[in-house]
Scaffold this motif. Structure first.
Motif, short mmCIF file in Angstrom:
data_model
loop_
_atom_site.label_atom_id
_atom_site.label_comp_id
_atom_site.label_asym_id
_atom_site.label_seq_id
_atom_site.Cartn_x
_atom_site.Cartn_y
_atom_site.Cartn_z
N ALA A 1 -3.35 -2.49 -11.53
CA ALA A 1 -4.68 -2.21 -12.07
C ALA A 1 -4.95 -0.71 -12.06
O ALA A 1 -4.53 0.01 -11.15
N LYS A 2 -5.67 -0.23 -13.08
CA LYS A 2 -5.97 1.19 -13.17
C LYS A 2 -6.88 1.64 -12.05
O LYS A 2 -6.78 2.78 -11.57
N GLU A 3 -7.78 0.78 -11.62
CA GLU A 3 -8.69 1.11 -10.52
C GLU A 3 -8.52 0.08 -9.41
O GLU A 3 -9.40 -0.75 -9.17
N ALA A 4 -7.41 0.12 -8.73
CA ALA A 4 -7.13 -0.83 -7.65
C ALA A 4 -8.02 -0.54 -6.45
O ALA A 4 -8.38 0.61 -6.18
N ASP A 5 -8.37 -1.60 -5.71
CA ASP A 5 -9.23 -1.45 -4.55
C ASP A 5 -8.45 -1.18 -3.27
O ASP A 5 -9.04 -0.97 -2.22
N PHE A 6 -7.12 -1.22 -3.35
CA PHE A 6 -6.32 -0.88 -2.17
C PHE A 6 -5.10 -0.07 -2.62
O PHE A 6 -4.61 -0.21 -3.74
N GLU A 7 -4.63 0.80 -1.72
CA GLU A 7 -3.47 1.62 -2.03
C GLU A 7 -2.21 0.77 -2.08
O GLU A 7 -1.37 0.93 -2.98
N TYR A 8 -2.07 -0.12 -1.10
CA TYR A 8 -0.95 -1.05 -1.10
C TYR A 8 -1.24 -2.20 -0.14
O TYR A 8 -2.16 -2.12 0.69
N LYS B 1 -3.79 -1.20 3.05
CA LYS B 1 -4.33 0.13 3.20
C LYS B 1 -5.20 0.41 2.00
O LYS B 1 -4.75 0.33 0.85
N ASP B 2 -6.48 0.70 2.24
CA ASP B 2 -7.39 0.90 1.12
C ASP B 2 -7.37 2.35 0.67
O ASP B 2 -6.68 3.20 1.24
N THR B 3 -8.12 2.64 -0.37
CA THR B 3 -8.09 3.98 -0.97
C THR B 3 -8.79 5.02 -0.12
O THR B 3 -8.70 6.21 -0.41
N LEU B 4 -9.49 4.61 0.95
CA LEU B 4 -10.16 5.54 1.86
C LEU B 4 -9.32 5.82 3.10
O LEU B 4 -9.75 6.57 3.98
N GLY B 5 -8.15 5.18 3.18
CA GLY B 5 -7.28 5.41 4.32
C GLY B 5 -7.42 4.39 5.43
O GLY B 5 -6.71 4.47 6.44
N ASN B 6 -8.34 3.43 5.28
CA ASN B 6 -8.48 2.39 6.29
C ASN B 6 -7.33 1.39 6.17
O ASN B 6 -6.84 1.13 5.06
N ARG B 7 -6.91 0.84 7.30
CA ARG B 7 -5.80 -0.11 7.31
C ARG B 7 -6.25 -1.42 7.96
O ARG B 7 -6.87 -1.41 9.01
N ASP C 1 -9.59 2.52 11.17
CA ASP C 1 -10.13 3.53 10.26
C ASP C 1 -9.07 4.57 9.93
O ASP C 1 -7.91 4.47 10.36
N ALA C 2 -9.44 5.58 9.15
CA ALA C 2 -8.49 6.58 8.68
C ALA C 2 -7.90 7.38 9.84
O ALA C 2 -6.83 8.00 9.69
N ASN C 3 -8.56 7.37 11.01
CA ASN C 3 -8.05 8.05 12.21
C ASN C 3 -7.29 7.09 13.12
O ASN C 3 -6.99 7.42 14.27
N ASP C 4 -6.99 5.90 12.59
CA ASP C 4 -6.24 4.87 13.32
C ASP C 4 -7.01 4.30 14.51
O ASP C 4 -6.42 3.75 15.43
#
Length: 215
Positions: free
Chosen positions: A142-149, A165-171, A45-48
């Motif tokens: 994509a303009k609205e990608a589902d993941f950051e990278y 890594k998704d746009t909510l910070g989950n990895r 999660d976003a807190n690793d």
């Protein structure tokens, strides 16, 4: 003589490690028509904080067929047949279906059997070396990608790891093993028919963005 042999091995190892991640991707994907193997996946999660680990098998076949089968801790099957993506959860007795053109943005693995997709749909940059692997970072155009990278990690064994890594910070971290290149694919691997009695969410209909399988 042993000293010379050891030196040559060291030089060979240095030559391999000097290759960029993109060069290793090109080598791994060269002549690749189909690929199958095993995976081990962990989501942080976003807190690793790590979640449950999942394991299973996967298979790909050019140009856009894909299968992802989770076996532990619960069963789930994702099948991309070239026209649609089917997500089947046996425990829930539920199937979700969507056009494959939409779902492809979630699957950087498809670049392995279609390198033209990499430059068409992603911006690729070298992400350096860590954990014994050379990494290539992909960012969707994509303009609205589902993941950051997404990052692909390569060693002398080929593609061994992937990180999302998704746009909510989950990895999501995935380790691959037991790759089989261009092995015969069992008939029906990339086809799916909903079992009788399950709920089907979505519609099966062609749309302009769908990418059909080509002969």
């Amino acid at each position: 003589m042993r000293t010379v042999a050891a030196l040559l091995m060291m030089l060979a190892a240095q030559a391999v490690s000097a290759a960029t991640a993109r060069e290793q991707l090109d080598t791994f994907a060269k002549g690749l028509r189909s690929l199958s193997g095993s995976f081990q996946q962990t989501v942080f999660d976003a807190n690793d904080k790590p979640g449950k680990e999942t394991r299973g098998t996967l298979a790909l076949e050019a140009p856009r067929q894909f299968r992802w089968d989770v076996s532990k801790p619960y069963a789930q099957h994702i099948i991309a047949d070239g026209m649609h993506v089917w997500i089947y959860d046996p425990d829930l007795e539920q199937v979700t279906v969507r056009n494959q053109g939409i779902e492809e943005s979630h699957s950087p693995l498809t670049v392995l059997t279609d390198l033209s997709q990499l430059d068409r749909e992603y911006v690729a940059t070298e992400a350096g070396e860590r954990d014994g692997a050379q990494w290539l970072r992909l960012k969707s155009k994509a303009k609205e990608a589902d993941f950051e990278y997404a990052e692909l990690g390569f060693t002398t064994a080929g593609l061994t790891r992937m990180v999302f890594k998704d746009t909510l910070g989950n990895r999501t971290e995935i380790q691959f093993s037991d790759w089989k290149r261009n092995a015969p694919v069992t008939p029906g691997t990339f086809t799916f028919k909903p079992p009788a009695g399950v709920d089907v969410i979505g519609e099966v209909k062609p749309e302009a963005e769908v990418h059909p399988v080509k002969d």
